[in-house]
Enzyme design. Structure first.
Site, PDB file in Angstrom:
ATOM      1  N   ASP A  47      13.475  32.092 -17.300  1.00  0.00           N
ATOM      2  CA  ASP A  47      13.199  32.877 -16.095  1.00  0.00           C
ATOM      3  C   ASP A  47      14.411  33.049 -15.187  1.00  0.00           C
ATOM      4  OD1 ASP A  47      13.185  30.209 -15.358  1.00  0.00           O
ATOM      5  OD2 ASP A  47      11.126  30.202 -14.625  1.00  0.00           O
TER       6      ASP A  47
ATOM      7  N   ASP B 176      10.704  15.314 -14.764  1.00  0.00           N
ATOM      8  CA  ASP B 176      10.452  15.281 -16.202  1.00  0.00           C
ATOM      9  C   ASP B 176      11.625  15.922 -16.930  1.00  0.00           C
ATOM     10  OD1 ASP B 176      10.002  18.093 -15.822  1.00  0.00           O
ATOM     11  OD2 ASP B 176       7.920  17.645 -15.336  1.00  0.00           O
TER      12      ASP B 176
ATOM     13  N   ASP C  21      12.695  18.339 -20.349  1.00  0.00           N
ATOM     14  CA  ASP C  21      12.265  19.258 -21.405  1.00  0.00           C
ATOM     15  C   ASP C  21      13.379  19.408 -22.432  1.00  0.00           C
ATOM     16  OD1 ASP C  21       9.929  19.633 -20.006  1.00  0.00           O
ATOM     17  OD2 ASP C  21      10.616  21.455 -19.005  1.00  0.00           O
TER      18      ASP C  21
END
Length: 465
Positions: free
Chosen positions: A162, A80, A82
């Site tokens: 992160d 996917d 983002d």
């Protein structure tokens, strides 16, 4: 007055410490031109490009970010894409009619193109401790972020992500990649490195510990020492994560094609226990029990199926992983209660699944299938008459047979191996051959029901009606 001055000083000092940490963690921004990276627009989803172009056209900054950029740089096909932008979620919704806003903890925009969803997030900022920040960002007593909707700049956003390898930004405007945290170097060297203070970041979201292990296994990378060190100490923080979220994470960990390697690292970093406490109690020092062997084998088999683009079912994975704890529980209940083994087995299924669902919210549709696979194990040896054919008609027969084969393999049990071989041949045989196989069975015939004899009535006494 003194209290207000003290609070002001604490706020200034904490901000200076935060800025100092950020300065250490943030190298000078590097812009990587098109000729020095492998990302091409032809490898990016057309719908993701539409979102990027429309945001840019409306005057907003917009970048491809996260795992999509990372995978493209590694020559992999992303699952996917983002997008991150300086447009707020409401501004994104005004640009796209096919958009809906989701999330309370992190407010996101989902732009929907049929089955494909492009996730659009606004640049995250730092909590400066102001009153407005307190209403849009909340932490629990253990440091976990409960809500985080403070918006900021791309530089702040890079610090809030992160891992360094997930903090690379691709611009469709000039085809460059922006690197604010040394992510490109870590990607080239195969290092999983957390951005910022590892303990603080793990306390903000303990699931980051699982993500570190998952990325290390998936990408064949190593976790940097400072990122790895706090994990065993903080593993119990996962007990504070909602079971529904941990269930979703468990599937990403064990059913994404690198389950066996991930399992080994989960055990190494003491992360397996918060996910599967029932199983962890049966671990041995040498790691060679039947339960540990079946877990290793079912994960290897699952990895092979995924590599061959075959379907996998979490219900079968759970049936195999919990099989030996189930057997011990059933034996214990039978001995302590005096119940028949079949009844004790049914109670043990309830106990094992109830405990599993306390840490992982396994949906009922999966626990029902897991029960079916378990119950069929007790019926596999009873093949006389029409039983074998009826058993094969069960929707979960094939999964039950696969578990039988796994058990025979890991236990090295001759009787189980013969039974599994018989079922393999029976499935592959034509009906006349199947009938012959049933006739040749050496098993004892199925016990017949005894007819209940009518009770003898007592002789009537004279004078009674």
């Amino acid at each position: 007055m003194f209290t207000r001055v003290a609070n002001f000083c604490r706020k200034v000092l904490s901000r200076e410490e935060s800025e100092a940490e950020q300065a250490v963690a943030r190298p000078h921004m590097t812009i990587i031109p098109r000729e020095q990276h492998a990302i091409s627009r032809k490898d990016i989803s057309e719908n993701a490009l539409k979102v990027l172009y429309r945001l840019n056209k409306a005057g907003y900054e917009a970048y491809l970010v996260g795992g999509g950029v990372r995978d493209l740089l590694l020559g992999k096909k992303p699952k996917d894409f983002d997008v991150t932008t300086n447009a707020t979620p409401d501004q994104v919704r005004k640009l796209f009619r096919n958009c809906r806003l989701v999330g309370r903890r992190f407010r996101l925009a989902h732009v929907m193109f049929g089955p494909e969803i492009i996730e659009v997030a606004t640049f995250r900022g730092h909590n400066e401790g102001s009153e407005s920040d307190r209403t849009t960002s909340q932490r629990g007593q253990n440091g976990m972020l409960l809500r985080d909707n403070i918006f900021g700049s791309i530089e702040e956003d890079a610090q809030r992500r992160d891992f360094t390898i997930n903090s690379l930004y691709y611009s469709v405007a000039d085809f460059t990649v922006r690197d604010y945290v040394g992510g490109m170097q870590d990607l080239q060297e195969g290092v999983i490195r957390l951005i910022g203070n590892p303990e603080t970041r793990y306390r903000e979201d303990p699931v980051r510990m699982l993500r570190a292990v998952r990325f290390a296994a998936k990408l064949n990378m190593r976790i940097s020492p400072e990122t790895a060190e706090p994990i065993p100490r903080l593993a119990t923080l996962l007990n504070d994560i909602p079971p529904a979220r941990l269930f979703e994470e468990s599937l990403k960990l064990l059913q994404a094609g690198n389950g066996f390697e991930t399992y080994q690292q989960l055990r190494e970093y003491h992360l397996f226990q918060p996910l599967f406490p029932t199983i962890t109690r049966y671990f041995t020092e040498n790691g060679d029990s039947a339960m540990e062997r079946i877990i290793a084998q079912v994960l290897k088999n699952t990895d092979n199926r995924i590599r061959n683009e075959m379907r996998v079912n979490p219900a079968f994975l759970f049936a195999a992983m919990f099989w030996y704890p189930l057997l011990e529980m059933a034996q214990k209940i039978a001995q302590e209660s005096g119940l028949a083994y079949y009844d004790a087995f049914a109670l043990a299924m309830n106990d094992v699944l109830d405990e599993a669902c306390r840490s992982l919210a396994i949906p009922k549709r999966l626990t029902t299938l897991t029960r079916d696979i378990w119950q069929l194990q007790l019926r596999m040896s009873r093949r006389q008459g029409k039983r074998a054919w009826k058993l094969m008609e069960h929707p979960k027969f094939r999964a039950a047979f696969d578990l039988l084969e796994l058990r025979a393999q890991v236990e090295n049990n001759t009787e189980l191996q013969r039974l599994a071989q018989w079922w393999a041949e029976f499935q592959a045989s034509a009906p006349p051959e199947q009938k012959g196989m049933l006739n040749e069975l050496d098993d004892d015939p199925a016990p017949r029901r005894r007819r209940s004899r009518p009770r003898k009535r007592a002789p009537r006494r004279e004078g009674t009606v």
